[in-house]
Design an enzyme around this catalytic site. Structure first.
Site, mmCIF file in Angstrom:
data_model
loop_
_atom_site.group_PDB
_atom_site.id
_atom_site.type_symbol
_atom_site.label_atom_id
_atom_site.label_comp_id
_atom_site.label_asym_id
_atom_site.label_seq_id
_atom_site.Cartn_x
_atom_site.Cartn_y
_atom_site.Cartn_z
ATOM 1 N N CYS A 30 0.849 -1.193 0.000
ATOM 2 C CA CYS A 30 0.000 0.000 0.000
ATOM 3 C C CYS A 30 0.890 1.250 0.000
ATOM 4 O O CYS A 30 1.751 1.412 0.872
ATOM 5 C CB CYS A 30 -0.905 -0.019 1.227
ATOM 6 S SG CYS A 30 -2.244 1.149 1.128
ATOM 7 N N CYS A 66 0.751 6.235 -40.509
ATOM 8 C CA CYS A 66 1.978 5.736 -41.130
ATOM 9 C C CYS A 66 2.846 6.892 -41.611
ATOM 10 O O CYS A 66 4.069 6.870 -41.456
ATOM 11 C CB CYS A 66 1.621 4.805 -42.291
ATOM 12 S SG CYS A 66 3.054 3.920 -42.951
#
Length: 429
Positions: free
Chosen positions: A135, A352
């Site tokens: 934690c 691209c």
């Protein structure tokens, strides 16, 4: 129907789905309702000294229409008295003897403190212990949780202290807020841990309100770092589970945690080495009844694969996970655009052109109709066009033959070493 029962370091449960230590396991009322719904086990919300919590505590990030992609909390361990929790654990175990009940524990890094709480918790009949070394908020500032979990020596030493008196299996829960989680996992194993569980939550700040300039969440105008979980952390958790599973000096079972929301996620974690899984955020979002779909889906999956027991899939993908240097440099895939499915949105072309290798051409056919085509000799197989394409199946990544035999980077370097000083053209390798 396949056998869904598991045995994690001696802790048995009728299925691999456990509730993680968190708000859904804060009381006997909740855990008993979860067991009625079908959960195989529960890790009781972390027990420790009486805690004072704050308000507010939770925050979430939604993305692209999906609520709670990521979840953040600044809540501490249980704020209910230890005696009350122990009484309810006893009652719950008595009512559901076949379900796994694991007590999550967090105390100061003092030997006598660990001995005391271990004895008290085991006296009420838990099946195992989970040491909360993960934690990241609140308790960590007091030397507990991830403050201990980030120091391998402390993990090993405290695990050893617990093992001195523990009569049930000991699971060490690891923090992801560390450079190399295998260091603390190995320390847990050295300390005698019977298993590890990972990951706990990741340090995070969910956001800032642009009008009030308060953090999200805030407590009377002030914020603090919290623990991040939910579907968004799954890839991080899966990698850490895989790294521990393939580590030669961590030979203990793993309980997988981190963004597990459905049976598919659970199968992925188990294939990557987890013997069982723990779930939290999905239950906080959708409730205990999601277990029905998880059990049904897992059953169907195993039946379709002809697998008799869910334990048979544990770790089956671990050997497929390696270092980059072991990948075949000569393996090649290229993108192919299926014109009949393409909607001409041009997202692949733009991606691209702007972010990859400029290998998609915009052409016009004999009828004057525009279409997109991949110039395969220049395609590096990065997958970007298929990732951004909004139409399933419009772009396919296709394996193509290589003119060179398989060779990894490590093999290439070894070959170069052997050939150094020879008259061989090393550029050909």
């Amino acid at each position: 129907m396949a056998d869904l029962s598991i045995n994690l370091a001696g802790i048995k449960s009728p299925n691999p789905f456990w509730l993680a230590s968190a708000p859904p396991t804060n009381s006997g009322y909740q855990v008993q309702r979860a067991f009625e719904a079908g959960w195989g086990g529960a890790v009781w919300k972390t027990l420790g000294e009486p805690i004072l919590n704050v308000s507010s505590r939770f925050a979430a990030i939604s993305f692209n229409g999906q609520r709670v992609m990521g979840f953040n909390n600044i809540e501490l361990i249980t704020d209910r008295p230890l005696e009350e929790n122990l009484k309810e654990i006893y009652e719950t175990k008595k009512r559901f003897p076949d379900r796994a009940i694991v007590a999550s524990l967090m105390v100061e890094p003092k030997r006598e403190k660990w001995h005391e709480i271990v004895k008290r918790v085991e006296d009420v009949g838990v099946d195992g212990l989970e040491l909360n070394f993960g934690c990241p908020h609140g308790m960590a500032e007091r030397g507990m949780g991830s403050a201990s979990g980030q120091v391998p020596e402390l993990v090993e030493r405290q695990t050893y202290w617990v093992k001195e008196v523990a009569r049930t299996p000991v699971i060490v829960k690891l923090t992801p807020n560390i450079t190399d989680i295998t260091a603390t996992a190995e320390a847990a194993a050295q300390g005698g841990a019977d298993a590890i569980s990972l990951i706990n939550t990741i340090n995070s700040l969910m956001g800032v309100d642009l009008d009030t300039w308060n953090t999200i969440p805030h407590v009377a105008g002030k914020g603090a770092h919290g623990g991040y979980c939910g579907p968004a952390v799954k890839p991080i958790a899966l990698n850490m589970v895989a790294e521990c599973a393939r580590h030669p000096r961590i030979r203990i079972p793993i309980s997988g945690i981190g963004g597990i929301s459905n049976w598919r996620d659970a199968v992925e974690f188990m294939l990557m080495g987890a013997t069982g899984v723990q779930v939290c955020t999905a239950v906080m979002h959708h409730g205990f009844r999601i277990i029905e779909d998880m059990i049904e889906g897992l059953n169907h999956y195993l039946d379709e694969k002809g697998i008799a027991s869910v334990m048979d899939i544990v770790g089956k993908s671990v050997s497929k996970y390696s270092d980059w240097g072991d990948l075949d440099l000569n393996y090649k895939v290229v993108a192919r655009i299926h014109r009949e499915r393409c909607i001409q949105c041009n997202k692949c072309y733009i991606s691209c052109e702007d972010a990859s290798h400029q290998c998609i051409e915009r052409l016009v056919d004999e009828n004057g109709k525009e279409y997109l085509k991949v110039r395969e000799e220049d395609c590096v197989g990065c997958n970007l066009c298929s990732i951004v394409c909004p139409v399933d199946g419009a772009i396919e990544m296709v394996e193509v033959p290589s003119e060179h035999p398989p060779m990894t980077w490590n093999e290439r370097q070894a070959a170069l070493g052997r050939l150094s000083g020879c008259s061989v053209d090393i550029k050909s390798l």
